[in-house]
Scaffold this active site. Structure first.
Site, short mmCIF file in Angstrom:
data_model
loop_
_atom_site.label_atom_id
_atom_site.label_comp_id
_atom_site.label_asym_id
_atom_site.label_seq_id
_atom_site.Cartn_x
_atom_site.Cartn_y
_atom_site.Cartn_z
N ARG A 25 0.82 -1.22 0.00
CA ARG A 25 0.00 0.00 0.00
C ARG A 25 0.85 1.27 0.00
O ARG A 25 0.49 2.27 0.62
CB ARG A 25 -0.94 0.03 1.19
CG ARG A 25 -2.13 -0.89 1.06
CD ARG A 25 -3.04 -0.45 -0.08
NE ARG A 25 -4.21 -1.30 -0.14
CZ ARG A 25 -5.33 -1.07 0.54
NH1 ARG A 25 -5.44 0.00 1.27
NH2 ARG A 25 -6.33 -1.90 0.45
N ARG A 27 -3.63 6.65 0.44
CA ARG A 27 -4.20 7.90 0.95
C ARG A 27 -3.26 8.69 1.84
O ARG A 27 -3.48 9.86 2.08
CB ARG A 27 -5.48 7.59 1.74
CG ARG A 27 -6.70 7.51 0.87
CD ARG A 27 -7.89 6.98 1.64
NE ARG A 27 -7.75 5.54 1.82
CZ ARG A 27 -8.63 4.77 2.47
NH1 ARG A 27 -9.68 5.31 3.04
NH2 ARG A 27 -8.43 3.47 2.57
N ARG A 49 -7.26 11.16 -6.32
CA ARG A 49 -8.40 10.34 -5.94
C ARG A 49 -9.73 11.00 -6.30
O ARG A 49 -10.71 10.31 -6.59
CB ARG A 49 -8.32 10.16 -4.42
CG ARG A 49 -9.07 8.98 -3.90
CD ARG A 49 -8.63 8.69 -2.48
NE ARG A 49 -9.50 7.67 -1.93
CZ ARG A 49 -10.39 7.89 -0.98
NH1 ARG A 49 -10.48 9.08 -0.43
NH2 ARG A 49 -11.16 6.90 -0.57
N ASP A 106 -6.41 -3.93 -7.64
CA ASP A 106 -6.92 -4.55 -6.42
C ASP A 106 -7.17 -6.03 -6.66
O ASP A 106 -7.44 -6.43 -7.80
CB ASP A 106 -8.22 -3.87 -5.96
CG ASP A 106 -8.55 -4.23 -4.51
OD1 ASP A 106 -8.00 -3.58 -3.60
OD2 ASP A 106 -9.31 -5.19 -4.28
N TYR A 128 -14.15 -12.90 0.00
CA TYR A 128 -14.91 -11.69 -0.33
C TYR A 128 -16.08 -12.00 -1.25
O TYR A 128 -17.16 -11.42 -1.13
CB TYR A 128 -13.99 -10.64 -0.98
CG TYR A 128 -13.04 -10.00 0.01
CD1 TYR A 128 -13.47 -8.96 0.82
CD2 TYR A 128 -11.74 -10.46 0.16
CE1 TYR A 128 -12.62 -8.37 1.74
CE2 TYR A 128 -10.87 -9.88 1.08
CZ TYR A 128 -11.32 -8.84 1.87
OH TYR A 128 -10.48 -8.27 2.78
#
Ligand code: CP3
Length: 343
Positions: free
Chosen positions: A25, A29, A38, A74, A150
């Site tokens: 990562r 952010r 973003r 992702d 998921y």
């Protein structure tokens, strides 16, 4: 040609000092330039627009000169590419239309994957020409078990109880889902290698919730198939495996799957682990993301505590999990400096 990229030398089993460094990562952010980008598009659009994905992948390389760039995408792009509905909701994470029966599984379209991921291949092609010659370009995918978690649960969960119950009550259905993911993940990773990725990483974030018998069946066996499938098609491909929170099973995982590098989560004592695995198996990790968030002397001390005992064996410095969004960018700079300090 002799391999000049430090991280690729480590994946080939060589000890490099100081160790190459990148962070899970690292595009995220915590970077102001990421937050600015973003606003331009939603997450899946950012993943599948080569201009944006290339820029986001490059940001931490420009700022810190990391030894690896990891493709901005992702692990859930694969089920989304097969037609499963996916949205990312602020503060909640991914939300998917759950797959819990044969009809839902049969409705997935593996044939669509190649065209949906075509823009991601284009991103890799651009990155492979834009990156500095010493920077390794990493592709990646989720491992079948974690992606299935998921897909069945329909989003994040602490226990993934619905998924694990399905695996026990309807093993034929769960095995078919895993088999579909083995096939599509292998093809997608071969596509990433062909588009310019130097190596690939398999993220198995939830492998640690399984008891050993099911870990062997749902984590080790599918991962071994993917590793063998990639190597049969593209011999010599370097593969990093990340069986997060697998505990002692990580040793068996590394041996049985044949990965070139074992990525370790924060709970692992890497110096102790190093004594129990072959000298040529690269270890990646494993600084606590909270120590990075805290910064200061504790960060510098912890970098040395992890790095120094691994001197003389193949090691890639990284975190034990991803950078937290409220981490100071200065602390990431401090980490990279500490890893590269010759002392
Ligand atoms: O490491 C990188 O910078 C490369 C890109 C990357 C992302 N996700 C970008 C992302 C990688 C390698 C992943 C892997 C991933 N995705 C995993 C495995 C690693 C892990 O963290 O355990 C998992 C489980 C996912 C699924 C996922 N994606 C979740 C649970 C979430 C929501 C939580 C969160 O942090 O927001 C995502 C969203 C996501 N993936 C973002 C990014 C940059 C945040 C989207 C945004 O806010 O812009």
């Amino acid at each position: 040609m002799a391999q000049a990229k430090p991280l690729m030398r480590v994946l080939a089993g060589e000890a490099v000092w100081p160790p190459p460094v990148w962070l899970m990562r690292q595009a995220g952010r915590y970077l102001p330039e990421f937050r600015a980008e973003r606003a331009r598009a939603d997450f899946l659009t950012r993943c599948t627009t080569p201009d944006i994905a290339t820029e986001l992948t490059m940001q931490p390389i420009r700022r810190y000169g990391m030894d690896a760039a990891i493709l901005f995408s992702d692990i859930l792009v694969l089920p989304w590419a097969m037609g499963q509905d996916l949205r990312f909701i602020e503060g909640r994470g991914p939300v998917m239309e759950p797959i819990r029966n044969r009809q839902a599984l049969a409705a997935l379209s593996p044939d669509r994957v190649a065209s949906v991921v075509a823009p991601i291949q284009e991103t890799l092609r651009r990155l492979s020409t834009d990156l500095p010659a010493s920077t390794t370009l990493l592709g990646f995918a989720g491992s079948p078990f974690t992606v299935a978690c998921y897909m069945v649960e329909g989003g994040s969960s602490r226990e993934f109880a619905v998924t694990r119950t399905m695996a026990l009550q309807d093993p034929a259905l769960f095995d078919d889902l895993i088999a579909l993911l083995v096939r599509t993940t292998t093809d997608m990773l071969i596509g990433q290698i062909d588009a310019g990725a130097d190596a690939v990483m398999l993220f198995d974030s939830w492998s640690g919730i399984l008891p050993p018998s099911q870990f062997r069946r749902h984590v080790i066996a599918p991962t071994r198939e993917i590793v063998a499938g990639i190597r049969a098609a593209r011999p010599g491909t370097r593969i990093i495996g990340f069986p997060r929170l697998a505990g002692l099973m990580a040793i068996e995982y590394a041996e049985a799957t044949g990965v070139d590098a074992l990525a370790c989560d924060t709970s692992v004592d890497m110096a102790a682990l190093a004594k129990r695995v072959p000298d040529t198996l690269a270890l990646q990790g494993n600084l606590d993301p909270v120590i990075l968030r805290a910064g200061g002397q504790a960060l510098t001390d912890e970098v040395r505590r992890i790095r120094n005992p691994l001197r003389g064996r193949p090691h890639v410095f990284n975190l034990g999990h991803g950078v937290m969004p409220d981490t100071s960018p200065d602390h990431v700079g401090q980490l990279v400096d500490a890893v590269r300090d010759p002392g």
